[in-house]
Design an enzyme around this catalytic site. Structure first.
Site, mmCIF file in Angstrom:
data_model
loop_
_atom_site.group_PDB
_atom_site.id
_atom_site.type_symbol
_atom_site.label_atom_id
_atom_site.label_comp_id
_atom_site.label_asym_id
_atom_site.label_seq_id
_atom_site.Cartn_x
_atom_site.Cartn_y
_atom_site.Cartn_z
ATOM 1 N N ARG A 160 0.829 -1.211 0.000
ATOM 2 C CA ARG A 160 0.000 0.000 0.000
ATOM 3 C C ARG A 160 0.862 1.258 0.000
ATOM 4 N NH1 ARG A 160 -2.807 -4.221 1.922
ATOM 5 N NH2 ARG A 160 -5.085 -4.231 1.964
ATOM 6 N N GLN A 198 -8.642 -7.502 0.461
ATOM 7 C CA GLN A 198 -8.170 -7.188 -0.891
ATOM 8 C C GLN A 198 -9.312 -6.630 -1.734
ATOM 9 O OE1 GLN A 198 -6.275 -10.696 -2.465
ATOM 10 N NE2 GLN A 198 -4.460 -10.421 -1.195
ATOM 11 N N ASP A 207 -3.999 -15.388 7.293
ATOM 12 C CA ASP A 207 -2.733 -15.842 6.706
ATOM 13 C C ASP A 207 -1.925 -16.726 7.657
ATOM 14 O OD1 ASP A 207 -3.212 -14.497 4.347
ATOM 15 O OD2 ASP A 207 -2.144 -12.696 4.967
ATOM 16 N N ARG A 258 -4.766 -24.131 1.021
ATOM 17 C CA ARG A 258 -4.018 -24.322 2.274
ATOM 18 C C ARG A 258 -4.624 -25.376 3.190
ATOM 19 N NH1 ARG A 258 -1.986 -18.058 3.205
ATOM 20 N NH2 ARG A 258 -0.190 -18.309 1.805
#
Ligand code: S3P
Length: 437
Positions: free
Chosen positions: A29, A172, A319, A350
């Site tokens: 960013r 996002q 995450d 994942r």
């Protein structure tokens, strides 16, 4: 490209003090907003990983003068919201979903056409989540028939603000639409099903762009303003610290301090979950750095127990689940995760890839459509495949602290996307890790 593997000998403990590299979300960013600002932006602590470098290169390709990175220092000569130039060819976002999704919002508002592409993993990831709402705002944006990259974005469209309810908790997508909103007529208002990381909102304010928050799930911007260059001190990435929070928790005798870690409350789910499992993590010296909360984290070994992970913590630790699954494998009893179907569309699936790896190491790990059930037990050693997923590679490296014999991890090249120098830093902290090219 070489395909490095990690070989990690069993046992050991983590000690001392370490500063993991800069926050990936904030680094992306900082480059984006600095480029779109008027005036100079100086960034320190920038993450020199491949993902953020892909963002940096893309803005250079669009005519932004950027010096660095040099030991984490980057100086961006902002060109203003309307100062970007058409690049000579497609912009390659590599492995980085954040680059592709956030930049699609920025590029939807430009006067020129552009193509966004990426590597084998990124070109499989779902992009309709951004192309559909952007099209509703008036963007001309096309994907493959499967809704994947390459994305073709047509310039010269006047965007209009929308009131949009996100179908999934995604920072996002939220950020993509807020960035498009800077170019839109009127108000762009986004409501999320659950709070997600708010770095975009904080950083827009840091660049003097007004943001309206309505409760903890709705945020709005009005187009037509301007960003003013500023200074950004990027804290260490809690997502990279997570491997060491788990490692020190599971390895008897560990006592480790992680310095200057970003502890924005929209990112600290990993600490909350580990504490619920019994971990001993202390937040020392809490302070603010450039609008973001920061602290030193002291973590000591503690026996962990399996838990049912509270649903509200899932987006706040999204995450960190590969590392948390290793914690669950070392805990007493069962850990149950639900409501985490987003994990199936990250850099890899994942849920499946972690279940396969844990199973190969002798742990009972049963994937479900939206989560996993892990029964804590004894980790053997063996070979696991990270499937090119950086966070999975690092999670299995940390698992060796409690394994009976060595763990070999294949396909570790992408560790460079988020954590350059991982093996060296981990070795210095006490992990017996070797990297073989
Ligand atoms: C990110 C948001 C998250 C996260 C990713 C970085 C961001 O993705 O997994 O690593 O910087 O906004 P989603 O928004 O898809 O959950």
């Amino acid at each position: 490209m070489t395909d490095p593997i990690f070989v990690v000998e069993p046992g050991g403990a983590l000690h001392g003090r370490a500063r993991v590299p800069g926050d990936k979300s904030i680094s992306h960013r900082a480059i984006m907003f600095g480029s779109l600002a008027e005036g100079v932006t100086t960034i320190t602590g920038f993450l020199e990983g491949e993902d953020c470098l892909a963002t940096l290169k893309a803005f250079r390709a669009m005519g932004v003068h950027i010096d660095g990175p040099e030991e984490g220092r980057v100086v961006v000569q902002g060109v203003g919201l309307h100062g970007l130039r058409a690049p000579d060819g497609p912009l390659d976002m590599g492995n980085s979903g954040t680059s592709m999704r956030l930049m699609s919002g920025i590029l939807a508002g430009q006067a020129f056409d552009v193509v966004l592409t990426g590597d084998a993993s990124l070109t499989l990831r779902p992009m309709r989540r951004v192309t559909e709402p952007l099209a509703r705002m008036g963007a001309r944006i096309g994907s493959t028939a499967r809704g994947t990259a390459p994305l073709r974005i047509g310039g010269g469209q006047q965007l209009t603000g929308i009131d949009y309810e996100l179908p999934m908790a995604s920072a996002q997508v939220k950020s993509c639409l807020l960035l498009a909103g800077l170019y839109a007529e009127g108000v762009t208002r986004i409501t999320e099903p659950a709070p997600t990381r708010d770095h975009t909102e904080r950083m827009l304010e840091g660049f003097s762009y007004p943001v309206t928050r309505e409760g903890d799930r709705t945020v709005a911007v009005t187009g037509g303003g301007r960003l003013t260059g500023t200074e950004i001190d990027v804290p260490a990435d809690i997502s990279s610290a997570a491997f060491f929070l788990v490692g020190a928790s599971i390895a008897p005798g560990s006592d480790l301090v992680l310095e200057h870690v970003g502890v924005n409350p929209t990112r600290t789910g990993v600490i909350d979950i580990l504490r619920l499992m019994g971990a001993d993590i202390k937040m020392l010296n809490p302070r603010l750095a450039g609008g973001e909360p920061v602290a030193d984290l002291r973590v000591r070994h503690a026996p962990l127990r399996g838990i049912r992970i509270p649903g509200n913590l899932v987006p706040l630790a999204i995450d960190e689940f590969p590392a948390l699954f290793v914690a669950a494998a070392c805990a007493e009893g069962e850990t149950v995760l639900t409501g985490a179907e987003e994990l199936r569309v990250k850099e890899s699936d994942r849920i499946q890839v972690m279940a396969d790896g844990l199973t190969a190491l002798g742990i009972a790990a049963a994937p479900t459509p939206d989560g996993i059930v892990i029964r804590g037990g004894a980790l053997s050693g063996g070979t696991v495949d990270s499937r090119g997923d950086h966070r999975i590679a690092m999670s299995f490296a940390i698992a060796a602290l409690r394994a009976k014999s060595s763990i070999r991890i294949r396909d570790c090249a992408n560790v460079r996307t988020s954590f350059p120098g991982f093996a060296t830093l981990a070795r210095n902290a006490g992990l017996a890790i070797r990297e073989l090219a």
